[in-house]
Scaffold this motif. Structure first.
Motif, PDB file in Angstrom:
ATOM      1  N   SER A 196      47.168 -31.486  60.141  1.00 23.45           N
ATOM      2  CA  SER A 196      46.453 -30.493  60.944  1.00 23.45           C
ATOM      3  C   SER A 196      46.418 -29.169  60.199  1.00 23.45           C
ATOM      4  CB  SER A 196      47.138 -30.295  62.306  1.00 23.45           C
ATOM      5  OG  SER A 196      48.447 -29.768  62.136  1.00 23.45           O
ATOM      6  N   ILE A 197      45.396 -28.361  60.491  1.00 23.77           N
ATOM      7  CA  ILE A 197      45.259 -27.028  59.906  1.00 23.77           C
ATOM      8  C   ILE A 197      45.595 -26.017  60.993  1.00 23.77           C
ATOM      9  CG2 ILE A 197      43.727 -25.365  58.810  1.00 23.77           C
ATOM     10  CD1 ILE A 197      44.167 -27.731  57.046  1.00 23.77           C
ATOM     11  N   PRO A 198      46.659 -25.209  60.827  1.00 17.47           N
ATOM     12  CA  PRO A 198      47.051 -24.243  61.855  1.00 17.47           C
ATOM     13  C   PRO A 198      46.072 -23.082  61.953  1.00 17.47           C
ATOM     14  CG  PRO A 198      48.373 -23.931  59.892  1.00 17.47           C
ATOM     15  CD  PRO A 198      47.545 -25.161  59.654  1.00 17.47           C
ATOM     16  N   SER A 199      46.192 -22.317  63.012  1.00 13.14           N
ATOM     17  CA  SER A 199      45.370 -21.114  63.163  1.00 13.14           C
ATOM     18  C   SER A 199      45.768 -20.080  62.125  1.00 13.14           C
ATOM     19  CB  SER A 199      45.557 -20.522  64.567  1.00 13.14           C
ATOM     20  OG  SER A 199      45.202 -21.463  65.557  1.00 13.14           O
ATOM     21  N   ASP A 200      44.800 -19.244  61.741  1.00 14.48           N
ATOM     22  CA  ASP A 200      45.065 -18.245  60.708  1.00 14.48           C
ATOM     23  C   ASP A 200      46.108 -17.229  61.154  1.00 14.48           C
ATOM     24  OD1 ASP A 200      43.214 -19.478  59.170  1.00 14.48           O
ATOM     25  OD2 ASP A 200      41.655 -17.944  59.388  1.00 14.48           O
ATOM     26  N   THR A 201      47.056 -16.971  60.268  1.00 12.69           N
ATOM     27  CA  THR A 201      48.037 -15.897  60.471  1.00 12.69           C
ATOM     28  C   THR A 201      48.269 -15.234  59.121  1.00 12.69           C
ATOM     29  OG1 THR A 201      49.914 -17.370  60.035  1.00 12.69           O
ATOM     30  CG2 THR A 201      49.248 -17.104  62.333  1.00 12.69           C
ATOM     31  N   GLY A 202      48.716 -13.999  59.146  1.00 10.29           N
ATOM     32  CA  GLY A 202      49.047 -13.328  57.895  1.00 10.29           C
ATOM     33  C   GLY A 202      47.825 -12.920  57.094  1.00 10.29           C
ATOM     34  N   LEU A 203      48.036 -12.707  55.796  1.00  7.18           N
ATOM     35  CA  LEU A 203      46.989 -12.161  54.930  1.00  7.18           C
ATOM     36  C   LEU A 203      45.976 -13.191  54.466  1.00  7.18           C
ATOM     37  CD1 LEU A 203      49.310  -9.954  52.661  1.00  7.18           C
ATOM     38  CD2 LEU A 203      47.793  -9.140  54.472  1.00  7.18           C
ATOM     39  N   HIS A 204      46.373 -14.459  54.398  1.00  7.44           N
ATOM     40  CA  HIS A 204      45.522 -15.487  53.802  1.00  7.44           C
ATOM     41  C   HIS A 204      45.254 -16.604  54.809  1.00  7.44           C
ATOM     42  CE1 HIS A 204      46.429 -13.408  50.061  1.00  7.44           C
ATOM     43  NE2 HIS A 204      47.713 -13.530  50.343  1.00  7.44           N
ATOM     44  N   GLY A 205      43.977 -16.948  54.988  1.00  6.13           N
ATOM     45  CA  GLY A 205      43.593 -17.973  55.947  1.00  6.13           C
ATOM     46  C   GLY A 205      44.140 -19.341  55.597  1.00  6.13           C
ATOM     47  N   ALA A 206      44.403 -20.151  56.623  1.00  5.25           N
ATOM     48  CA  ALA A 206      44.991 -21.479  56.422  1.00  5.25           C
ATOM     49  C   ALA A 206      44.045 -22.392  55.650  1.00  5.25           C
ATOM     50  CB  ALA A 206      45.349 -22.098  57.772  1.00  5.25           C
ATOM     51  N   PHE A 207      42.751 -22.315  55.933  1.00  6.03           N
ATOM     52  CA  PHE A 207      41.806 -23.198  55.246  1.00  6.03           C
ATOM     53  C   PHE A 207      41.716 -22.853  53.759  1.00  6.03           C
ATOM     54  CE2 PHE A 207      37.502 -24.145  53.678  1.00  6.03           C
ATOM     55  CZ  PHE A 207      37.509 -25.523  53.853  1.00  6.03           C
ATOM     56  N   LEU A 208      41.659 -21.553  53.437  1.00  3.18           N
ATOM     57  CA  LEU A 208      41.615 -21.138  52.037  1.00  3.18           C
ATOM     58  C   LEU A 208      42.861 -21.627  51.314  1.00  3.18           C
ATOM     59  CD1 LEU A 208      40.413 -19.529  49.663  1.00  3.18           C
ATOM     60  CD2 LEU A 208      41.614 -17.510  50.540  1.00  3.18           C
ATOM     61  N   LEU A 209      44.010 -21.517  51.967  1.00  4.24           N
ATOM     62  CA  LEU A 209      45.254 -21.990  51.365  1.00  4.24           C
ATOM     63  C   LEU A 209      45.216 -23.496  51.131  1.00  4.24           C
ATOM     64  CD1 LEU A 209      48.252 -20.085  53.014  1.00  4.24           C
ATOM     65  CD2 LEU A 209      47.808 -20.400  50.577  1.00  4.24           C
ATOM     66  N   ALA A 210      44.737 -24.230  52.137  1.00  7.11           N
ATOM     67  CA  ALA A 210      44.677 -25.690  52.021  1.00  7.11           C
ATOM     68  C   ALA A 210      43.786 -26.108  50.849  1.00  7.11           C
ATOM     69  CB  ALA A 210      44.164 -26.302  53.323  1.00  7.11           C
ATOM     70  N   VAL A 211      42.620 -25.485  50.748  1.00 11.26           N
ATOM     71  CA  VAL A 211      41.693 -25.813  49.656  1.00 11.26           C
ATOM     72  C   VAL A 211      42.279 -25.401  48.312  1.00 11.26           C
ATOM     73  CG1 VAL A 211      39.383 -25.419  48.711  1.00 11.26           C
ATOM     74  CG2 VAL A 211      39.687 -25.645  51.170  1.00 11.26           C
ATOM     75  N   SER A 212      42.995 -24.273  48.288  1.00 10.24           N
ATOM     76  CA  SER A 212      43.630 -23.811  47.053  1.00 10.24           C
ATOM     77  C   SER A 212      44.701 -24.787  46.588  1.00 10.24           C
ATOM     78  CB  SER A 212      44.255 -22.421  47.258  1.00 10.24           C
ATOM     79  OG  SER A 212      43.266 -21.456  47.497  1.00 10.24           O
ATOM     80  N   ILE A 213      45.449 -25.345  47.536  1.00 13.90           N
ATOM     81  CA  ILE A 213      46.482 -26.331  47.181  1.00 13.90           C
ATOM     82  C   ILE A 213      45.829 -27.570  46.572  1.00 13.90           C
ATOM     83  CG2 ILE A 213      48.268 -27.882  48.085  1.00 13.90           C
ATOM     84  CD1 ILE A 213      48.806 -25.711  50.235  1.00 13.90           C
ATOM     85  N   VAL A 214      44.771 -28.052  47.226  1.00 11.09           N
ATOM     86  CA  VAL A 214      44.055 -29.226  46.704  1.00 11.09           C
ATOM     87  C   VAL A 214      43.498 -28.919  45.316  1.00 11.09           C
ATOM     88  CG1 VAL A 214      42.091 -30.760  47.029  1.00 11.09           C
ATOM     89  CG2 VAL A 214      43.479 -30.104  48.992  1.00 11.09           C
ATOM     90  N   GLY A 215      42.894 -27.737  45.164  1.00 14.18           N
ATOM     91  CA  GLY A 215      42.318 -27.359  43.882  1.00 14.18           C
ATOM     92  C   GLY A 215      43.357 -27.188  42.793  1.00 14.18           C
ATOM     93  N   ALA A 216      44.490 -26.555  43.143  1.00  9.69           N
ATOM     94  CA  ALA A 216      45.546 -26.300  42.154  1.00  9.69           C
ATOM     95  C   ALA A 216      46.217 -27.578  41.707  1.00  9.69           C
ATOM     96  CB  ALA A 216      46.589 -25.343  42.747  1.00  9.69           C
ATOM     97  N   ALA A 419      34.962 -37.222  48.710  1.00  9.42           N
ATOM     98  CA  ALA A 419      34.467 -36.805  50.031  1.00  9.42           C
ATOM     99  C   ALA A 419      35.174 -35.532  50.504  1.00  9.42           C
ATOM    100  CB  ALA A 419      34.691 -37.935  51.043  1.00  9.42           C
ATOM    101  N   LEU A 420      36.497 -35.458  50.277  1.00 15.22           N
ATOM    102  CA  LEU A 420      37.264 -34.275  50.669  1.00 15.22           C
ATOM    103  C   LEU A 420      36.792 -33.037  49.904  1.00 15.22           C
ATOM    104  CD1 LEU A 420      39.704 -32.935  52.088  1.00 15.22           C
ATOM    105  CD2 LEU A 420      41.123 -33.691  50.161  1.00 15.22           C
ATOM    106  N   ALA A 421      36.545 -33.198  48.603  1.00 14.17           N
ATOM    107  CA  ALA A 421      36.097 -32.070  47.794  1.00 14.17           C
ATOM    108  C   ALA A 421      34.706 -31.602  48.204  1.00 14.17           C
ATOM    109  CB  ALA A 421      36.106 -32.461  46.318  1.00 14.17           C
ATOM    110  N   LEU A 422      33.810 -32.552  48.521  1.00 10.36           N
ATOM    111  CA  LEU A 422      32.461 -32.179  48.981  1.00 10.36           C
ATOM    112  C   LEU A 422      32.527 -31.400  50.278  1.00 10.36           C
ATOM    113  CD1 LEU A 422      30.363 -35.409  48.229  1.00 10.36           C
ATOM    114  CD2 LEU A 422      29.906 -33.101  47.360  1.00 10.36           C
ATOM    115  N   TRP A 423      33.335 -31.901  51.215  1.00  7.70           N
ATOM    116  CA  TRP A 423      33.473 -31.224  52.510  1.00  7.70           C
ATOM    117  C   TRP A 423      34.073 -29.832  52.325  1.00  7.70           C
ATOM    118  CZ3 TRP A 423      37.846 -29.571  55.283  1.00  7.70           C
ATOM    119  CH2 TRP A 423      37.598 -29.174  56.608  1.00  7.70           C
ATOM    120  N   SER A 424      35.096 -29.710  51.476  1.00  7.18           N
ATOM    121  CA  SER A 424      35.735 -28.417  51.233  1.00  7.18           C
ATOM    122  C   SER A 424      34.763 -27.438  50.587  1.00  7.18           C
ATOM    123  CB  SER A 424      36.964 -28.598  50.330  1.00  7.18           C
ATOM    124  OG  SER A 424      37.913 -29.443  50.929  1.00  7.18           O
ATOM    125  N   SER A 425      33.953 -27.923  49.652  1.00  9.28           N
ATOM    126  CA  SER A 425      32.978 -27.060  48.980  1.00  9.28           C
ATOM    127  C   SER A 425      31.946 -26.532  49.965  1.00  9.28           C
ATOM    128  CB  SER A 425      32.273 -27.840  47.862  1.00  9.28           C
ATOM    129  OG  SER A 425      33.191 -28.302  46.910  1.00  9.28           O
TER     130      SER A 425
END
Length: 433
Positions: A196-216, A419-425
Motif C-alpha cells: 500500500s502507498i500511505p498518505s503524503d507526510t513530510g517534505l517528500h510525497g509517498a508516490f515520488l519516494l516509491a518511484v524513486s526506490i524502484v528507479g534507484a 507494466a509497473l514502469a509504464l504506469w509509474s511514468s
C-alpha cells in the motif's frame, strides 16, 4: 616426530585458510563493484527518507525492487556470457532494431550526466563537512579533479580492494546503529507485505519516494554497466555462469543488509525524533547521536568513499556503454578501433562529459542534494519499459540463447516490471503537468 606432525597440521590449516581467502577474493569482485556503483546516494537517500517519513509502510517497494534487480541483472549477465554469437548487450539490442541503439545512446548520455550530478554534489557536501570549509561547491570541484587524475589508469584492482574495505566499514556502522535502535521486526514484516502507498507526510510525497526506490534499485540503467565489470574480471563464457550468479547473489545480499540498516535508522531513530532528511547531515546526525564523534567520522568517511567510488564507476562504466551504443550505429568506427575504448578519442570526450558537466548542479542555488537524488532516480523508470522489452526479446531468442533462454518466472517478472514502469511514468507525467 610429534612436533613435526603438529607443525605439518598447522601448515595445512594455514594453507586452507589462505586458499579460502584467495578463492573468496578472486570470486567476489564484479558484484562488489556493482554494489558500490548501484548504492551511492540513491539507496542511501531513498531508504533513509522513506524510513524517516513513512516508517516501514513502503518496505514492500524495496523488497520488490531488490528481487527485480537480481532477476534483471542476472538476465543481462546471462546474455553476455551465454549468447552463442559472443555479442555484447548493446550489439544484441542493435540486432532487434536500430531504434534501441539510438535510444540507449541518448538515454545513457543523459542519465550518466544526471547520476553524477547528485553523486558529485553529495560528495562535495561531505568533503566540505569533513574539511570544515563550508564550501560544498569547492568540495565538488576537488572531487572532480581527483577523479580526473585517476581516470584512464589501470587501477581496477586497487579500486576494487578499496571499495571492499569502505563497504565493510560502512556496513558495520549502519548495522551496529540499526541493531542498537531495537527495530520492530513485526512492523518490518508488516511493511514488507503491506502493498500500500500511505498518505503524503513530510517534505517528500509517498508516490515520488516509491518511484524513486524502484528507479534507484530495479530500473536503474546502471544495471547495464555490470557486464563490463564481468569482462574486466575475465568472466566471458557460459562456464562462468555459476560463479557470476553467486557473485550477484552476494552483491544483492549486501544491498539488502545495507538498505535495511539505513531504513531502520530512518524509522527507529529519525522518525521518532521528528527529524526530516533534508540534507545528508541529517542522516549523519543519527550516527553522531548514537555513536558519538567516532560514528560521525565513520559515516562521513564511509559515505564519501561510497560516493567517490560510485562516481569513478559511473565515469568509467557509462562511457563504455555509450561508446558501445555508438559502435552499434557506426560499425566502421568500431572496426577502426577494434572496440579498444582507450584508443578512441570519442570515449575520452564522453568520459569528460559524464564527469565534468554535472558540476553545474553543484553551483549554489541549484536543487538540493536530497531533492535532486529523488527526482533523478524517479526519472529512471521512464526509460525502463524500452530496456525491459528489448531484454525480453533478446533473452528469449532461441537462436541466440539456446538452452539459456528465460524461464517463465523471469519472463513474468520482466513483463510485470515493464507494466509497473509504464504506469509509474504515466503517473509522474500527470503529476508534473
Amino acid at each position: 616426530m610429534k612436533n613435526e606432525s603438529n607443525l605439518q597440521s598447522t601448515e595445512v590449516v594455514i594453507e586452507k585458510r589462505q586458499s579460502f581467502l584467495t578463492k573468496f577474493t578472486k570470486t567476489f569482485g564484479p558484484g562488489i563493484l556493482a554494489v558500490l556503483t548501484w548504492l551511492g546516494a540513491g539507496d542511501l537517500v531513498t531508504s533513509s527518507v522513506a524510513g524517516a517519513s513513512y516508517g516501514y509502510s513502503l518496505m514492500w517497494i524495496l523488497a520488490l525492487s531488490l528481487l527485480l534487480r537480481f532477476l534483471i541483472v542476472n538476465v543481462i549477465a546471462r546474455f553476455q556470457l551465454c549468447n552463442n554469437e559472443n555479442l555484447s548487450l548493446l550489439e544484441g539490442y542493435g540486432r532487434i532494431h536500430p531504434f534501441f541503439a539510438y535510444f540507449l545512446l541518448v538515454y545513457a548520455l543523459i542519465m550518466g550526466h544526471l547520476f553524477n550530478s547528485y553523486m558529485i554534489k553529495g560528495a562535495g557536501e561531505v568533503l566540505s563537512t569533513l574539511l570544515h570549509i563550508n564550501q560544498p561547491f569547492l568540495g565538488s570541484v576537488i572531487v572532480v579533479v581527483l577523479i580526473l587524475l585517476l581516470i584512464g589508469r589501470n587501477i581496477y584492482n586497487t579500486i576494487e580492494n578499496v571499495m571492499k574495505i569502505i563497504l565493510g566499514l560502512l556496513t558495520v556502522a549502519f548495522i551496529v546503529l540499526a541493531v542498537q535502535s531495537s527495530p520492530d521486526f513485526g512492523e518490518i514484516v508488516k511493511g514488507t507485505v503491506g502493498f500500500s502507498i500511505p498518505s503524503d507526510t513530510g517534505l517528500h510525497g509517498a508516490f515520488l519516494l516509491a518511484v524513486s526506490i524502484v528507479g534507484a534499485v530495479a530500473g536503474s540503467i546502471s544495471n547495464f554497466v555490470h557486464p563490463y565489470f564481468l569482462k574486466e574480471k575475465g568472466w566471458t563464457k557460459p562456464k562462468h555462469l555459476k560463479i557470476q550468479r553467486n557473485d550477484l547473489l552476494f552483491a544483492i545480499g549486501v544491498c539488502i543488509v545495507i538498505n535495511l540498516a539505513i531504513w531502520i535508522i530512518g524509522a527507529e531513530i529519525l522518525k521518532p525524533k521528528g527529524i526530516e532528511v533534508e540534507t545528508i547531515d541529517d542522516l549523519g546526525a543519527a550516527l553522531q547521536m548514537q555513536l558519538g564523534q567516532i560514528g560521525w567520522l565513520i559515516f562521513y568517511l564511509g559515505v564519501f568513499g561510497v560516493l567517490f567510488a560510485s562516481i569513478v564507476g559511473k565515469s568509467t562504466g557509462y562511457p563504455r556503454l555509450i561508446t558501445d551504443a555508438y559502435y552499434v550505429i557506426n560499425k566502421k568506427r568500431k572496426e577502426k578501433y577494434d572496440r579498444k575504448y582507450n584508443n578512441d578519442p570519442l570515449f575520452k570526450w564522453i568520459m569528460l562529459f559524464v564527469l565534468v558537466t554535472p558540476i553545474i548542479w553543484s553551483i549554489p542555488g541549484m536543487p538540493g542534494f536530497i531533492t535532486l537524488t529523488l527526482l533523478v532516480n524517479a526519472l529512471n523508470v521512464v526509460g525502463f519499459p524500452v530496456i525491459a522489452i528489448g531484454m525480453l526479446v533478446l533473452s528469449n531468442n532461441k537462436r541466440l540463447m539456446g538452452k539459456y533462454r528465460n524461464n517463465w518466472f523471469e519472463n513474468l517478472c520482466l513483463f510485470l516490471a515493464t507494466a509497473l514502469a509504464l504506469w509509474s511514468s504515466i503517473q509522474l507525467a500527470i503529476g508534473f503537468f
